[in-house]
Scaffold this motif. Structure first.
Motif, PDB file in Angstrom:
ATOM      1  N   GLU A  54       0.836  -1.191   0.000  1.00  0.00           N
ATOM      2  CA  GLU A  54       0.000   0.000   0.000  1.00  0.00           C
ATOM      3  C   GLU A  54       0.875   1.246   0.000  1.00  0.00           C
ATOM      4  O   GLU A  54       2.002   1.222   0.483  1.00  0.00           O
ATOM      5  N   ASN A  55       0.354   2.318  -0.542  1.00  0.00           N
ATOM      6  CA  ASN A  55       1.045   3.603  -0.549  1.00  0.00           C
ATOM      7  C   ASN A  55       0.200   4.585   0.243  1.00  0.00           C
ATOM      8  O   ASN A  55      -1.005   4.681   0.028  1.00  0.00           O
ATOM      9  N   ARG A  56       0.839   5.309   1.154  1.00  0.00           N
ATOM     10  CA  ARG A  56       0.110   6.215   2.026  1.00  0.00           C
ATOM     11  C   ARG A  56       0.500   7.662   1.756  1.00  0.00           C
ATOM     12  O   ARG A  56       1.678   7.973   1.570  1.00  0.00           O
ATOM     13  N   PHE A  57      -0.513   8.518   1.780  1.00  0.00           N
ATOM     14  CA  PHE A  57      -0.326   9.936   1.466  1.00  0.00           C
ATOM     15  C   PHE A  57      -1.174  10.784   2.409  1.00  0.00           C
ATOM     16  O   PHE A  57      -2.102  10.282   3.031  1.00  0.00           O
ATOM     17  N   LEU A  58      -0.851  12.055   2.444  1.00  0.00           N
ATOM     18  CA  LEU A  58      -1.736  13.063   3.008  1.00  0.00           C
ATOM     19  C   LEU A  58      -2.178  13.922   1.832  1.00  0.00           C
ATOM     20  O   LEU A  58      -1.362  14.305   0.986  1.00  0.00           O
ATOM     21  N   VAL A  59      -3.465  14.184   1.757  1.00  0.00           N
ATOM     22  CA  VAL A  59      -4.009  15.076   0.739  1.00  0.00           C
ATOM     23  C   VAL A  59      -4.354  16.369   1.468  1.00  0.00           C
ATOM     24  O   VAL A  59      -5.114  16.350   2.437  1.00  0.00           O
ATOM     25  N   ALA A  60      -3.773  17.476   1.028  1.00  0.00           N
ATOM     26  CA  ALA A  60      -3.961  18.754   1.708  1.00  0.00           C
ATOM     27  C   ALA A  60      -4.277  19.836   0.697  1.00  0.00           C
ATOM     28  O   ALA A  60      -3.835  19.771  -0.448  1.00  0.00           O
ATOM     29  N   GLY A  61      -5.028  20.829   1.141  1.00  0.00           N
ATOM     30  CA  GLY A  61      -5.287  21.952   0.262  1.00  0.00           C
ATOM     31  C   GLY A  61      -6.509  22.736   0.651  1.00  0.00           C
ATOM     32  O   GLY A  61      -7.001  22.648   1.775  1.00  0.00           O
ATOM     33  N   THR A  62      -6.973  23.504  -0.316  1.00  0.00           N
ATOM     34  CA  THR A  62      -8.175  24.320  -0.169  1.00  0.00           C
ATOM     35  C   THR A  62      -9.088  24.006  -1.350  1.00  0.00           C
ATOM     36  O   THR A  62      -8.753  23.179  -2.197  1.00  0.00           O
ATOM     37  N   LEU A  63     -10.211  24.707  -1.424  1.00  0.00           N
ATOM     38  CA  LEU A  63     -11.103  24.504  -2.559  1.00  0.00           C
ATOM     39  C   LEU A  63     -10.508  25.042  -3.855  1.00  0.00           C
ATOM     40  O   LEU A  63     -11.041  24.806  -4.926  1.00  0.00           O
ATOM     41  N   GLU A  64      -9.371  25.725  -3.739  1.00  0.00           N
ATOM     42  CA  GLU A  64      -8.696  26.217  -4.944  1.00  0.00           C
ATOM     43  C   GLU A  64      -7.704  25.200  -5.504  1.00  0.00           C
ATOM     44  O   GLU A  64      -7.608  25.023  -6.708  1.00  0.00           O
ATOM     45  N   GLU A  65      -6.938  24.538  -4.605  1.00  0.00           N
ATOM     46  CA  GLU A  65      -5.886  23.633  -5.071  1.00  0.00           C
ATOM     47  C   GLU A  65      -5.579  22.584  -4.012  1.00  0.00           C
ATOM     48  O   GLU A  65      -5.597  22.874  -2.824  1.00  0.00           O
ATOM     49  N   ILE A  66      -5.282  21.370  -4.471  1.00  0.00           N
ATOM     50  CA  ILE A  66      -4.894  20.289  -3.559  1.00  0.00           C
ATOM     51  C   ILE A  66      -3.519  19.762  -3.926  1.00  0.00           C
ATOM     52  O   ILE A  66      -3.063  19.883  -5.062  1.00  0.00           O
ATOM     53  N   PHE A  67      -2.888  19.146  -2.917  1.00  0.00           N
ATOM     54  CA  PHE A  67      -1.554  18.582  -3.062  1.00  0.00           C
ATOM     55  C   PHE A  67      -1.539  17.191  -2.447  1.00  0.00           C
ATOM     56  O   PHE A  67      -2.266  16.922  -1.503  1.00  0.00           O
ATOM     57  N   ILE A  68      -0.665  16.325  -2.962  1.00  0.00           N
ATOM     58  CA  ILE A  68      -0.477  14.996  -2.391  1.00  0.00           C
ATOM     59  C   ILE A  68       0.910  14.964  -1.767  1.00  0.00           C
ATOM     60  O   ILE A  68       1.904  15.264  -2.432  1.00  0.00           O
ATOM     61  N   LEU A  69       0.952  14.588  -0.490  1.00  0.00           N
ATOM     62  CA  LEU A  69       2.216  14.521   0.237  1.00  0.00           C
ATOM     63  C   LEU A  69       2.442  13.070   0.648  1.00  0.00           C
ATOM     64  O   LEU A  69       1.683  12.526   1.447  1.00  0.00           O
ATOM     65  N   PRO A  70       3.455  12.396   0.102  1.00  0.00           N
ATOM     66  CA  PRO A  70       3.672  10.988   0.456  1.00  0.00           C
ATOM     67  C   PRO A  70       4.197  10.846   1.886  1.00  0.00           C
ATOM     68  O   PRO A  70       4.964  11.677   2.362  1.00  0.00           O
ATOM     69  N   CYS A  71       3.744   9.790   2.562  1.00  0.00           N
ATOM     70  CA  CYS A  71       4.280   9.459   3.881  1.00  0.00           C
ATOM     71  C   CYS A  71       5.599   8.733   3.648  1.00  0.00           C
ATOM     72  O   CYS A  71       5.685   7.840   2.805  1.00  0.00           O
ATOM     73  N   LYS A  72       6.611   9.082   4.394  1.00  0.00           N
ATOM     74  CA  LYS A  72       7.942   8.514   4.172  1.00  0.00           C
ATOM     75  C   LYS A  72       8.013   7.028   4.486  1.00  0.00           C
ATOM     76  O   LYS A  72       8.544   6.250   3.718  1.00  0.00           O
ATOM     77  N   GLU A  73       7.536   6.638   5.625  1.00  0.00           N
ATOM     78  CA  GLU A  73       7.710   5.262   6.097  1.00  0.00           C
ATOM     79  C   GLU A  73       6.508   4.413   5.705  1.00  0.00           C
ATOM     80  O   GLU A  73       5.675   4.082   6.531  1.00  0.00           O
ATOM     81  N   PHE A 107     -12.012  15.157  -1.755  1.00  0.00           N
ATOM     82  CA  PHE A 107     -11.616  16.366  -1.028  1.00  0.00           C
ATOM     83  C   PHE A 107     -12.826  17.280  -0.827  1.00  0.00           C
ATOM     84  O   PHE A 107     -13.046  17.805   0.257  1.00  0.00           O
ATOM     85  N   THR A 108     -13.625  17.451  -1.876  1.00  0.00           N
ATOM     86  CA  THR A 108     -14.832  18.285  -1.772  1.00  0.00           C
ATOM     87  C   THR A 108     -15.777  17.720  -0.721  1.00  0.00           C
ATOM     88  O   THR A 108     -16.312  18.463   0.116  1.00  0.00           O
ATOM     89  N   ASN A 109     -15.981  16.413  -0.730  1.00  0.00           N
ATOM     90  CA  ASN A 109     -16.861  15.792   0.273  1.00  0.00           C
ATOM     91  C   ASN A 109     -16.306  15.943   1.686  1.00  0.00           C
ATOM     92  O   ASN A 109     -17.058  16.145   2.638  1.00  0.00           O
ATOM     93  N   GLN A 110     -14.992  15.858   1.833  1.00  0.00           N
ATOM     94  CA  GLN A 110     -14.371  16.070   3.145  1.00  0.00           C
ATOM     95  C   GLN A 110     -14.580  17.513   3.606  1.00  0.00           C
ATOM     96  O   GLN A 110     -14.829  17.763   4.783  1.00  0.00           O
ATOM     97  N   GLN A 129     -13.448  22.280 -10.290  1.00  0.00           N
ATOM     98  CA  GLN A 129     -12.776  23.579 -10.217  1.00  0.00           C
ATOM     99  C   GLN A 129     -11.468  23.507  -9.426  1.00  0.00           C
ATOM    100  O   GLN A 129     -10.615  24.375  -9.561  1.00  0.00           O
ATOM    101  N   ILE A 130     -11.318  22.495  -8.584  1.00  0.00           N
ATOM    102  CA  ILE A 130     -10.118  22.377  -7.756  1.00  0.00           C
ATOM    103  C   ILE A 130      -8.931  22.050  -8.661  1.00  0.00           C
ATOM    104  O   ILE A 130      -9.008  21.152  -9.494  1.00  0.00           O
ATOM    105  N   LYS A 131      -7.830  22.758  -8.470  1.00  0.00           N
ATOM    106  CA  LYS A 131      -6.621  22.507  -9.263  1.00  0.00           C
ATOM    107  C   LYS A 131      -5.799  21.398  -8.608  1.00  0.00           C
ATOM    108  O   LYS A 131      -5.669  21.341  -7.390  1.00  0.00           O
ATOM    109  N   TYR A 132      -5.277  20.536  -9.439  1.00  0.00           N
ATOM    110  CA  TYR A 132      -4.288  19.553  -9.004  1.00  0.00           C
ATOM    111  C   TYR A 132      -3.205  19.540 -10.063  1.00  0.00           C
ATOM    112  O   TYR A 132      -3.446  19.160 -11.206  1.00  0.00           O
ATOM    113  N   ASN A 133      -2.013  20.003  -9.696  1.00  0.00           N
ATOM    114  CA  ASN A 133      -0.915  20.106 -10.655  1.00  0.00           C
ATOM    115  C   ASN A 133       0.178  19.075 -10.389  1.00  0.00           C
ATOM    116  O   ASN A 133       1.280  19.209 -10.901  1.00  0.00           O
TER     117      ASN A 133
END
Length: 183
Positions: A54-73, A107-110, A129-133
């Protein structure tokens, strides 16, 4: 009426807040955990191996833009207390856009769940409308798989037991289980 003193320090604070997104968007942001689980047609792996795949991430952002941050371990169970974790089953045969749509919609539902997107705002808002780059899911998974190694079952279990006991204060399992309350 309260008088605000416009000192040089106060004006610098205002400028800093507008230049630092983490301060400017603090009340409009949200984070949730995401476990990306590879689609497995066969049951050839034991549970510790499946967990390590499995791969674990944190998804963070606002209604404008989201980012994926991988968990190291990723071999260890990520524990982010107070953060909801969602699961996505990764199928390499599916287009990368499926994952991006899942991210934005989830993300929108959260944001609705925690009250950062009320009904009035939702009437004029569409999750697309949310940006993901960020990188596409296939590129992300390919990179993680090239760096991954699988621990033998006994070492994996030992490491996770130590991590679990450190998080729970020396008790095995989850501290919110009834058997650990009021011992």
């Amino acid at each position: 009426m309260r008088l605000i003193r416009y000192t040089e320090d106060f004006l610098l604070l205002i400028i800093i807040q507008e230049d630092v997104p983490s301060l400017f968007y603090y009340n409009d942001s949200h984070v949730f955990g995401l476990s990306v689980i590879p689609k497995n047609e066969s049951n050839e792996h034991d549970i510790p191996t499946k967990l390590q795949l499995e791969n674990r991430f944190l998804v963070a952002g606002t209604l404008e833009e989201i980012f994926i941050l991988p968990c190291k371990e990723t071999a260890l169970r990520c524990s982010h207390q107070g953060i909801t974790t969602m699961n996505f089953t990764y199928n390499p045969a599916k287009p990368a856009t499926q994952f991006e749509t899942y991210l934005k919609l989830t993300f929108t539902n959260q944001m609705k769940r925690v009250g950062l997107l009320d009904e009035e705002m939702a009437a004029d808002f569409n999750f697309t409308q949310i940006k993901y780059n960020g990188r596409g899911i296939h590129e992300i998974i390919s990179k993680l798989e090239s760096e991954r190694f699988i621990l033998p079952r006994d070492i994996f279990l030992e490491l996770n037991t130590k991590e679990d006991e450190q998080i729970t204060g020396g008790k095995r399992g989850f501290v919110n289980e009834k058997i650990y309350q009021d011992e």
